[in-house]
Motif scaffolding. Structure first.
Motif: not given
Length: 349
Positions: A23-40
């Motif tokens: 997420a850091r490379v693409w400027g995405d929100d990691a917390d939102i992604l982890k909550a949505g995908l449920k993948v850490n």
């Protein structure tokens, strides 16, 4: 005729990358992604690992777990969507590596994420017909996701091999029956020569995943006249952590039933190895007499369901090869640069 799993083996690379680092490379929100995908985090192959090496390691574990004579294996089928060669079977490499050659029949399967379970079904038929003594069915992938694509957060590496046979004294788990539900649904594809797959975005959920997982699952339970409470465990294809939990709830399975096999939060989506990895993780924890309900999904699209009963033999073979939990332990974390190098995303002209 009784047919089932004589042995099983898994392999997961030690390298991992955390969702935050992608997420850091693409400027995405990691917390939102982890909550949505449920993948850490997800597994990453080493620089010298591919589908063939992963399939070989899983197959070797399956053969050694039950102390089998590999010469008894009459069929080797490897399901994957990332075979290292466009023309040159992975399955012959595996057969040679485990000492099964000359093997009666070997072939590579492709049906997105359910190619491995399609191989299980084929081995079931060949064993039941008497054509072969044992069959080796493998689901393995070094899953692909284009840089910056949503798939990059989950596309992982790993594989599982199952030895299928019909001698009751050798069976660690009886496959009571299987049922498939298949349509022409182009929710995910990769054309020849293209390095990364494309997908239909939100259509991968419905009418892709849920239509076929529910269709196969309901068909399986109707065929056997069973219901969710008849099973101790359940496993569904794991493209992320959200989909299998939702499918389980829609079918009436509980969180407790799917928890033992839900490895995707720490592993990612191993594509053809995904559902089989969940089955392996569940077998690592079962007791004789336990029943497992499992449904794999493959884009394109189809679902394969299985009803499995564990036997006393599981306790004799379970600890003779690494468990899924042991394979998930002690990871080596990579940053995005190392991950990109290992995945071949950095190409030298």
């Amino acid at each position: 005729m009784t047919v089932g799993i004589v042995s099983y083996g898994a392999y997961i690379p030690r390298y991992r990358i955390k969702i935050e680092d992608i997420a850091r490379v693409w400027g995405d929100d990691a917390d939102i992604l982890k909550a949505g995908l449920k993948v850490n985090e997800k597994s990453v192959p080493d620089v010298d690992e591919d589908t063939a090496t992963i399939a070989v390691e899983a197959a070797r574990s399956a053969v050694s777990r039950a102390g089998l004579d590999a010469q008894r294996i009459g069929a080797v089928y490897t399901g994957s969507e990332s075979h290292p060669y466009a023309v040159k079977p992975t399955s012959t490499i595996v057969a040679e590596a485990v000492g099964a050659t000359p093997v009666l029949t070997a072939a590579d399967f492709e049906f997105a994420c359910k190619a491995g379970t399609a191989a299980i079904q084929t081995c079931m038929g060949m064993v039941s017909s008497g054509m072969i003594d044992l069959g080796l069915a493998i689901g393995a992938d070094v899953a692909q996701g284009a840089p910056g694509d949503a798939l990059e957060y989950t596309a992982a590496a790993g594989g599982v091999a199952c030895v299928i046979g019909n001698k009751e004294s050798e069976l660690a788990a009886i496959i009571e029956d299987t049922y498939s539900f298949t349509t022409d649904t182009p929710d995910f594809w990769r054309r020849e020569g293209m390095p990364y797959p494309e997908h239909g975005g939100r259509f991968t959920g419905e009418p892709g995943y849920f239509k076929h997982v529910l269709g196969a699952s309901k068909g399986m339970m109707e065929k056997l006249d069973t219901k969710p409470e008849d099973y101790d465990y359940a496993v569904f294809h794991q493209p992320n952590g959200k989909f299998p939990m939702r499918a389980a709830a829609m079918l009436g399975f509980t969180k407790e039933q799917i928890k033992p096999g839900l490895v995707v939060p720490r592993l990612g989506n191993t594509y053809s190895g995904s559902c089989m990895m969940g089955i392996a993780a569940t077998l690592d924890q079962t007791e004789p007499g336990d029943r497992i309900f499992a449904t794999a999904f493959g884009s394109g699209a189809g679902g394969d369901s299985f009803s499995i009963t564990v036997t006393d033999r599981i306790e004799e073979i379970r600890n003779n090869a690494p468990t899924v939990e042991e394979l998930l332990a002690d990871p080596i974390y990579a940053d995005y640069a190392m991950y990109a190098k290992h995945k071949g995303k950095i190409r030298i002209a």
